[in-house]
Motif scaffolding. Structure first.
Motif, short mmCIF file in Angstrom:
data_model
loop_
_atom_site.label_atom_id
_atom_site.label_comp_id
_atom_site.label_asym_id
_atom_site.label_seq_id
_atom_site.Cartn_x
_atom_site.Cartn_y
_atom_site.Cartn_z
N LEU A 74 -2.18 4.95 62.97
CA LEU A 74 -3.21 4.75 63.99
C LEU A 74 -2.66 4.13 65.27
CD1 LEU A 74 -6.13 5.40 64.20
CD2 LEU A 74 -6.70 3.14 63.36
N GLN A 130 -6.28 -3.41 60.54
CA GLN A 130 -7.49 -3.61 59.76
C GLN A 130 -8.14 -2.29 59.36
OE1 GLN A 130 -10.01 -6.94 61.14
NE2 GLN A 130 -8.55 -7.12 62.80
N ALA A 131 -7.52 -1.17 59.76
CA ALA A 131 -8.08 0.14 59.43
C ALA A 131 -7.37 0.71 58.21
CB ALA A 131 -7.94 1.08 60.61
N ARG A 132 -8.01 1.73 57.61
CA ARG A 132 -7.43 2.36 56.43
C ARG A 132 -6.15 3.10 56.80
NH1 ARG A 132 -10.05 6.62 55.10
NH2 ARG A 132 -11.97 5.82 56.01
N THR A 133 -6.16 3.73 57.98
CA THR A 133 -5.04 4.59 58.39
C THR A 133 -4.04 3.84 59.25
OG1 THR A 133 -6.58 5.25 60.08
CG2 THR A 133 -6.20 6.80 58.31
N LYS A 191 -1.31 -9.62 58.12
CA LYS A 191 -2.47 -9.14 57.37
C LYS A 191 -2.20 -9.15 55.86
CE LYS A 191 -6.56 -7.43 57.26
NZ LYS A 191 -7.67 -8.32 57.53
N MET A 201 -6.21 -4.35 65.76
CA MET A 201 -7.24 -3.45 65.28
C MET A 201 -6.69 -2.50 64.23
SD MET A 201 -9.17 -2.85 68.92
CE MET A 201 -9.60 -1.18 68.72
#
Lengths: 227, 232
Positions: A167, A160-163, A82, A157
């Motif tokens: 997570l 791609q999240a802020r946390t 990423k 997944m």
């Protein structure tokens, strides 16, 4: 037939890319291995792993170690994709998306298995217990497949999240409870020299879990990487 | 601003009436259980709330699949609504179970398959909420939410089977019970009436809350849209 060959070629290319990158930096492997050894060390103090406790507790200690080291690897292997925009590059390639998923999953599985293969002899030496049994290796393989099948999808997944870093374990652990229970029970049974019939049910459960979750991850990976 | 639909008003009233009737049936119509006494009354609501919980998780998984196929925003709103309601109801079911277990099993909690599975289910859907909070882009949030709702729902039976293979003491009142279960009983006619009425009531309550929550979700989506329009 030609399609399938293309699929395999894309898949092996992804795996080879991951392995080569890892071979040159050895970042992931070292981190996972050192972390795994630290977890075992902590368990040594926390549980007073004496000779009697060892036979009953060993499989639990091993699987907690693998699970924790596993999240470390899963997170890292996806985060590198990423961060440097490699994932976008991979997605632009004119290949089936599931080839990317299986490539990443097999790469992750290899890392995890290599770490496990180092941890087993170290543990055997440290605690004077023989862990090199073919049945146990089979259970570890089956358990790792289930873990990585779900883990690869969820780490895609999570990054791609802020946390992202916190997570993955939160998403992953409640879903892999069946794998952990079955693997711990089966390995415990093997280490205590139970008959194969008593372990069979757990092995079946592992196989069922692996099949179901590989199928689901295969179907859903497209939606997880879509922009 | 759209008016509150008339049918929703009617459903609200109906739910309230059903609830009163259900409470009456449970406390005055159904007979007192011989060995457990008054604490057994919790059973009527315990099973009903747990049922609503599972119903909502099922709904979320189904609309999750619809969302992935069709990509319409309303399925995402429905999925979130169902999971939010079910998370609360399932938690209430666990609390009520504990209240019952204290005098009957002589403990608030035991690591029985159903109890353990219930805990894991709560954790799965708590993770679902955290996943949604961590993502800003609405489309991606909806997609990931749908995928996770399906994954979670599929893993629940496997979790249950795996823990069941360890051992159980939880009574099975509807259907056959294990001989080892503690606190089991068989329902008489009036008990059955009260029980199934309570199940029905809670299902209607679920539909009612679901409807409210979906309306709220749609309004929230509209607000978000307007805010984007202003800032853009």
């Amino acid at each position: 037939m030609n399609n399938f060959r293309n699929f395999l070629r894309a898949l092996t290319a992804v795996v080879r890319k991951d392995l080569t990158a890892e071979w040159r930096s050895r970042e992931l492997f070292t981190a996972m291995l050192v972390f795994a050894l630290l977890v075992i060390l902590i368990f040594n103090f926390a549980l007073e792993l004496d000779a009697r406790a060892r036979t009953s507790v060993t499989s639990g200690v091993l699987w907690v170690t693998f699970a924790f080291a596993g999240t470390l690897g899963l997170n890292r292997s996806m985060a590198t994709e990423k961060d440097r925009g490699c994932l976008d590059g991979l997605l632009l390639a004119p290949v089936d998306r599931s080839a990317i998923y299986f490539g990443k999953a097999i790469g992750n599985l290899v890392f995890m298995f290599v770490v496990e293969l180092v941890v087993l002899p170290v543990y055997s030496v440290l605690y004077n217990i023989n862990l090199f049994r073919p049945e146990l290796l089979l259970i570890i393989l089956l358990g790792s497949i289930g873990y990585v099948a779900v883990g690869t999808l969820l780490s895609t997944m999570a990054v791609q999240a802020r946390t992202r870093d916190i997570l993955l374990p939160i998403l992953l652990f409640p879903l892999v409870v069946p794998v952990l229970i079955a693997a711990v029970r089966a390995s415990g049974g093997i280490l205590q020299d139970f008959a194969w019939e008593e372990i069979q049910a757990w092995v079946n459960l592992l196989v069922v879990y692996d099949v179901i979750f590989i199928a689901i991850a295969f179907m859903f990976f497209d939606y997880v990487v879509e922009e | 601003m759209e008016q509150k639909p008339r049918w929703l008003n009617i459903l609200d009233t109906l739910t309230a009436i059903l609830f009163v009737v259900s409470v009456f049936l449970v406390f005055f119509y159904a007979p007192m259980e011989r060995t457990m006494g008054a604490v057994q009354k919790v059973f009527y609501f315990h099973v009903a709330t747990a049922w609503v919980g599972m119903l909502g998780f099922l709904v979320a998984a189904v609309v999750g699949v619809f969302y992935l196929i069709k990509g319409e925003r309303k399925y995402d709103i429905m999925g979130l609504a169902a999971i939010e309601i079910s998370l609360i109801f399932f938690f209430i079911a666990i609390i009520m179970g504990s209240i019952w277990a204290r005098p009957i099993w002589n403990t608030w909690w035991t690591w029985d398959p159903r109890l353990t599975t219930a805990t894991i289910v709560e954790l799965i859907y708590a993770a679902y909420m955290m996943l949604r909070q961590g993502i800003d882009d609405p489309d991606r949030r909806a997609r990931f939410g749908a995928v996770y709702a399906v994954l979670g729902f599929v893993s629940v039976p496997l979790t249950f089977i795996s823990i069941r293979m360890l051992r159980t003491i939880h009574p099975v009142v509807v259907g056959n019970s294990d001989p080892g279960a503690e606190g089991s009983f068989s329902m008489t006619g009036p008990m059955k009436t009260a029980f199934f009425f309570s199940l029905f009531t809670f299902s209607v309550l679920f539909v009612d809350l679901f409807w409210h929550r979906v309306r709220m979700g749609k309004l929230a989506a509209k607000v978000e849209e307007l805010r984007l329009k202003i800032t853009a």
